[in-house]
Design a protein around this motif. Structure first.
Motif, PDB file in Angstrom:
ATOM      1  N   GLY A   1       3.333  12.362  13.358  1.00  0.00           N
ATOM      2  CA  GLY A   1       3.615  10.937  13.523  1.00  0.00           C
ATOM      3  C   GLY A   1       3.146  10.129  12.331  1.00  0.00           C
ATOM      4  N   GLU A   2       1.974  10.457  11.811  1.00  0.00           N
ATOM      5  CA  GLU A   2       1.466   9.762  10.618  1.00  0.00           C
ATOM      6  C   GLU A   2       2.352  10.044   9.409  1.00  0.00           C
ATOM      7  N   HIS A   3       2.782  11.293   9.246  1.00  0.00           N
ATOM      8  CA  HIS A   3       3.661  11.636   8.119  1.00  0.00           C
ATOM      9  C   HIS A   3       4.986  10.875   8.216  1.00  0.00           C
ATOM     10  N   ILE A   4       5.532  10.794   9.410  1.00  0.00           N
ATOM     11  CA  ILE A   4       6.799  10.065   9.593  1.00  0.00           C
ATOM     12  C   ILE A   4       6.606   8.594   9.249  1.00  0.00           C
ATOM     13  N   THR A   5       5.514   8.011   9.709  1.00  0.00           N
ATOM     14  CA  THR A   5       5.227   6.611   9.396  1.00  0.00           C
ATOM     15  C   THR A   5       5.098   6.410   7.893  1.00  0.00           C
ATOM     16  N   ASN A   6       4.380   7.289   7.222  1.00  0.00           N
ATOM     17  CA  ASN A   6       4.209   7.166   5.774  1.00  0.00           C
ATOM     18  C   ASN A   6       5.533   7.327   5.034  1.00  0.00           C
ATOM     19  N   LEU A   7       6.359   8.267   5.468  1.00  0.00           N
ATOM     20  CA  LEU A   7       7.668   8.424   4.830  1.00  0.00           C
ATOM     21  C   LEU A   7       8.518   7.173   4.991  1.00  0.00           C
ATOM     22  N   LYS A   8       8.486   6.572   6.177  1.00  0.00           N
ATOM     23  CA  LYS A   8       9.264   5.344   6.397  1.00  0.00           C
ATOM     24  C   LYS A   8       8.731   4.200   5.555  1.00  0.00           C
ATOM     25  N   ARG A   9       7.418   4.113   5.408  1.00  0.00           N
ATOM     26  CA  ARG A   9       6.825   3.059   4.579  1.00  0.00           C
ATOM     27  C   ARG A   9       7.208   3.224   3.110  1.00  0.00           C
ATOM     28  N   LEU A  10       7.385   4.462   2.681  1.00  0.00           N
ATOM     29  CA  LEU A  10       7.761   4.723   1.295  1.00  0.00           C
ATOM     30  C   LEU A  10       9.267   4.582   1.065  1.00  0.00           C
ATOM     31  N   GLY A  11      10.004   4.289   2.108  1.00  0.00           N
ATOM     32  CA  GLY A  11      11.433   4.035   1.960  1.00  0.00           C
ATOM     33  C   GLY A  11      12.303   5.261   2.083  1.00  0.00           C
ATOM     34  N   ALA A  12      11.774   6.344   2.614  1.00  0.00           N
ATOM     35  CA  ALA A  12      12.585   7.554   2.784  1.00  0.00           C
ATOM     36  C   ALA A  12      13.552   7.333   3.940  1.00  0.00           C
ATOM     37  N   PRO A  13      14.714   7.884   3.927  1.00  0.00           N
ATOM     38  CA  PRO A  13      15.307   8.800   2.954  1.00  0.00           C
ATOM     39  C   PRO A  13      16.115   8.096   1.869  1.00  0.00           C
ATOM     40  N   GLU A  14      16.262   6.766   1.950  1.00  0.00           N
ATOM     41  CA  GLU A  14      17.077   6.060   0.957  1.00  0.00           C
ATOM     42  C   GLU A  14      16.475   6.151  -0.437  1.00  0.00           C
ATOM     43  N   ASN A  15      15.153   6.200  -0.494  1.00  0.00           N
ATOM     44  CA  ASN A  15      14.455   6.203  -1.761  1.00  0.00           C
ATOM     45  C   ASN A  15      13.930   7.611  -2.037  1.00  0.00           C
ATOM     46  N   GLY A  16      14.564   8.299  -2.970  1.00  0.00           N
ATOM     47  CA  GLY A  16      14.133   9.654  -3.317  1.00  0.00           C
ATOM     48  C   GLY A  16      12.731   9.679  -3.900  1.00  0.00           C
ATOM     49  N   MET A  17      12.356   8.600  -4.572  1.00  0.00           N
ATOM     50  CA  MET A  17      11.010   8.517  -5.138  1.00  0.00           C
ATOM     51  C   MET A  17       9.965   8.496  -4.027  1.00  0.00           C
ATOM     52  N   GLY A  18      10.308   7.897  -2.882  1.00  0.00           N
ATOM     53  CA  GLY A  18       9.373   7.851  -1.756  1.00  0.00           C
ATOM     54  C   GLY A  18       9.036   9.252  -1.256  1.00  0.00           C
ATOM     55  N   GLU A  19      10.042  10.096  -1.130  1.00  0.00           N
ATOM     56  CA  GLU A  19       9.797  11.472  -0.692  1.00  0.00           C
ATOM     57  C   GLU A  19       9.013  12.245  -1.744  1.00  0.00           C
ATOM     58  N   TYR A  20       9.313  11.990  -3.014  1.00  0.00           N
ATOM     59  CA  TYR A  20       8.575  12.659  -4.080  1.00  0.00           C
ATOM     60  C   TYR A  20       7.097  12.273  -4.020  1.00  0.00           C
ATOM     61  N   LEU A  21       6.812  10.982  -3.879  1.00  0.00           N
ATOM     62  CA  LEU A  21       5.426  10.516  -3.819  1.00  0.00           C
ATOM     63  C   LEU A  21       4.719  11.062  -2.582  1.00  0.00           C
ATOM     64  N   PHE A  22       5.429  11.095  -1.473  1.00  0.00           N
ATOM     65  CA  PHE A  22       4.837  11.647  -0.251  1.00  0.00           C
ATOM     66  C   PHE A  22       4.455  13.114  -0.462  1.00  0.00           C
ATOM     67  N   ASP A  23       5.372  13.893  -1.019  1.00  0.00           N
ATOM     68  CA  ASP A  23       5.087  15.307  -1.280  1.00  0.00           C
ATOM     69  C   ASP A  23       3.901  15.458  -2.223  1.00  0.00           C
ATOM     70  N   LYS A  24       3.879  14.661  -3.267  1.00  0.00           N
ATOM     71  CA  LYS A  24       2.821  14.766  -4.267  1.00  0.00           C
ATOM     72  C   LYS A  24       1.452  14.456  -3.670  1.00  0.00           C
ATOM     73  N   HIS A  25       1.371  13.395  -2.862  1.00  0.00           N
ATOM     74  CA  HIS A  25       0.073  12.985  -2.331  1.00  0.00           C
ATOM     75  C   HIS A  25      -0.337  13.771  -1.083  1.00  0.00           C
ATOM     76  N   SER A  26       0.617  14.266  -0.320  1.00  0.00           N
ATOM     77  CA  SER A  26       0.235  15.006   0.888  1.00  0.00           C
ATOM     78  C   SER A  26       0.030  16.502   0.606  1.00  0.00           C
ATOM     79  N   LEU A  27       0.712  17.027  -0.404  1.00  0.00           N
ATOM     80  CA  LEU A  27       0.577  18.446  -0.731  1.00  0.00           C
ATOM     81  C   LEU A  27      -0.479  18.723  -1.781  1.00  0.00           C
ATOM     82  N   GLY A  28      -0.929  17.699  -2.447  1.00  0.00           N
ATOM     83  CA  GLY A  28      -1.966  17.874  -3.464  1.00  0.00           C
ATOM     84  C   GLY A  28      -1.480  17.512  -4.840  1.00  0.00           C
ATOM     85  N   LYS A  29      -2.394  17.493  -5.766  1.00  0.00           N
ATOM     86  CA  LYS A  29      -2.093  17.046  -7.130  1.00  0.00           C
ATOM     87  C   LYS A  29      -1.360  18.085  -7.942  1.00  0.00           C
ATOM     88  N   ASP A  30      -1.434  19.347  -7.545  1.00  0.00           N
ATOM     89  CA  ASP A  30      -0.785  20.412  -8.299  1.00  0.00           C
ATOM     90  C   ASP A  30       0.700  20.521  -8.022  1.00  0.00           C
TER      91      ASP A  30
END
Length: 125
Positions: A95-124
């Motif tokens: 539920g938190e991940h879904i909320t964060n994705l929506k706040r980042l503008g996903a799925p319309e904003n590809g950058m939002g999904e990229y940022l979500f992946d980067k910050h939730s999966l780690g810096k590497d």
């Protein structure tokens, strides 16, 4: 929903934990494959994962209710200590991940999904 044959096992005196095991195996065999095999976005995949977690949680709650009705304290304790808290935690995180994705503008904003992946999966990532 608990099948009739499982309730008949209780009536014959089969221990509740054994009947519960049979019910879990039956439930596993009766699970349908997911509604979708492909998702358009990460948000859509997360929403489907959340729905599956809710369905699994409901099955565990039904089993817990069955154990409570049969006064099987061991089964109820086993489910509470091993599964229910884990399921609730998974539902909360999704539920938190879904909320964060929506706040980042996903799925319309590809950058939002990229940022979500980067910050939730780690810096590497």
């Amino acid at each position: 929903m608990v099948p009739v044959w499982c309730m008949k096992l209780f009536a014959t005196g089969v221990p509740v934990i054994l009947a519960a095991f049979y019910w879990m195996v039956w439930s596993f065999l009766c699970f349908q494959k997911p509604y979708h095999n492909e998702w358009g976005s990460g948000l859509e995949a997360m929403e489907h994962a959340l729905q599956l977690e809710i369905e699994v949680n409901q099955c565990i709650l039904n089993l817990h209710k069955l154990g409570s009705e049969q006064n099987d304290i061991n089964l109820c304790e086993f489910l509470e200590s091993n599964y229910l808290s884990e399921q609730l935690e998974a539902i909360r995180k999704l539920g938190e991940h879904i909320t964060n994705l929506k706040r980042l503008g996903a799925p319309e904003n590809g950058m939002g999904e990229y940022l979500f992946d980067k910050h939730s999966l780690g810096k590497d990532s």
